[in-house]
Design a protein around this motif. Structure first.
Motif, mmCIF file in Angstrom:
data_model
loop_
_atom_site.group_PDB
_atom_site.id
_atom_site.type_symbol
_atom_site.label_atom_id
_atom_site.label_comp_id
_atom_site.label_asym_id
_atom_site.label_seq_id
_atom_site.Cartn_x
_atom_site.Cartn_y
_atom_site.Cartn_z
ATOM 1 N N ALA A 86 0.709 -1.130 0.070
ATOM 2 C CA ALA A 86 -0.082 0.129 -0.004
ATOM 3 C C ALA A 86 0.691 1.271 0.007
ATOM 4 N N SER A 87 2.035 1.311 0.777
ATOM 5 C CA SER A 87 2.676 2.502 0.802
ATOM 6 C C SER A 87 3.520 2.668 -0.605
ATOM 7 N N THR A 88 4.049 1.464 -1.208
ATOM 8 C CA THR A 88 4.540 1.758 -2.409
ATOM 9 C C THR A 88 3.728 2.228 -3.680
ATOM 10 N N LEU A 89 2.528 1.834 -3.426
ATOM 11 C CA LEU A 89 1.693 2.093 -4.505
ATOM 12 C C LEU A 89 1.176 3.359 -4.182
ATOM 13 N N GLY A 90 0.939 3.857 -2.993
ATOM 14 C CA GLY A 90 0.369 5.369 -2.689
ATOM 15 C C GLY A 90 1.564 6.078 -3.014
ATOM 16 N N SER A 91 2.900 5.963 -2.663
ATOM 17 C CA SER A 91 3.758 7.029 -2.843
ATOM 18 C C SER A 91 4.128 7.081 -4.411
ATOM 19 N N THR A 92 3.943 5.948 -5.107
ATOM 20 C CA THR A 92 4.123 6.155 -6.679
ATOM 21 C C THR A 92 3.206 6.953 -6.962
ATOM 22 N N LEU A 93 2.066 6.709 -6.716
ATOM 23 C CA LEU A 93 0.574 7.565 -7.259
ATOM 24 C C LEU A 93 0.918 9.091 -6.893
ATOM 25 N N ILE A 94 1.614 9.499 -5.532
ATOM 26 C CA ILE A 94 1.586 10.632 -5.219
ATOM 27 C C ILE A 94 2.634 11.459 -6.005
ATOM 28 N N VAL A 95 3.923 10.566 -6.317
ATOM 29 C CA VAL A 95 5.038 11.024 -7.315
ATOM 30 C C VAL A 95 4.444 11.298 -8.658
ATOM 31 N N LEU A 96 3.601 10.486 -9.257
ATOM 32 C CA LEU A 96 2.967 10.542 -10.417
ATOM 33 C C LEU A 96 2.089 12.101 -10.475
ATOM 34 N N LEU A 97 1.284 12.032 -9.363
ATOM 35 C CA LEU A 97 0.315 13.321 -9.329
ATOM 36 C C LEU A 97 1.316 14.318 -9.350
ATOM 37 N N VAL A 98 2.315 14.523 -8.449
ATOM 38 C CA VAL A 98 2.887 15.819 -8.304
ATOM 39 C C VAL A 98 3.582 16.177 -9.611
ATOM 40 N N ILE A 99 4.426 15.148 -10.169
ATOM 41 C CA ILE A 99 4.997 15.456 -11.621
ATOM 42 C C ILE A 99 4.123 15.870 -12.792
ATOM 43 N N GLY A 100 3.173 15.145 -12.680
ATOM 44 C CA GLY A 100 2.005 15.513 -13.726
ATOM 45 C C GLY A 100 1.480 17.023 -13.378
ATOM 46 N N LEU A 101 1.437 17.403 -12.264
ATOM 47 C CA LEU A 101 0.792 18.860 -11.924
ATOM 48 C C LEU A 101 1.918 19.709 -12.128
ATOM 49 N N ALA A 102 2.947 19.281 -11.860
ATOM 50 C CA ALA A 102 4.361 20.166 -12.191
ATOM 51 C C ALA A 102 4.435 20.586 -13.678
ATOM 52 N N LEU A 103 4.209 19.309 -14.399
ATOM 53 C CA LEU A 103 4.500 19.589 -15.822
ATOM 54 C C LEU A 103 3.388 20.459 -16.276
#
Length: 114
Positions: free
Chosen positions: A90-107
């Motif tokens: 759960a923590s691996t999946l959650g942190s991966t999704l957070i990173v993808l979301l932050v990178i997507g929003l930043a881009l």
């Protein structure tokens, strides 16, 4: 000669980080502190990139080999990992999704500015 200087700089940062961790009892590993010191030296220009590129390229080239001891060491804790597999997943999946979301929003924000 380039390899010796390059290796000496990397080892100096590593040993300095280990020393700082030992003296201050920070919960951060000394190798990570040394990595930050090397990063700081490169960003500020105290340490030139060409001074450390030989050793860094060598370490990156053989990075997969450096993960073998860590992987073997994990075998000692298979019971603990199995007991906490749900939390780890759960923590691996959650942190991966957070990173993808932050990178997507930043881009998205960066492209909107341009």
């Amino acid at each position: 000669m380039d390899y010796i200087r390059s290796f000496a700089i990397v080892m100096f940062c590593f040993l300095l980080g280990q020393g700082i961790q030992h003296l201050t009892h920070l919960p951060i590993p000394g190798s990570i502190i040394g990595l930050f010191l090397l990063f700081f030296g490169l960003v500020t220009g105290i340490c030139k990139t060409k001074w450390v590129d030989k050793t860094c390229n060598l370490l990156i080239k053989h990075m997969a080999l450096l993960f073998v001891p860590v992987g073997v060491g994990l075998m000692n804790y298979l019971g603990l990992i199995e007991h906490n597999a749900t939390i780890i997943f759960a923590s691996t999946l959650g942190s991966t999704l957070i990173v993808l979301l932050v990178i997507g929003l930043a881009l998205h924000h960066k492209e909107k500015e341009s």
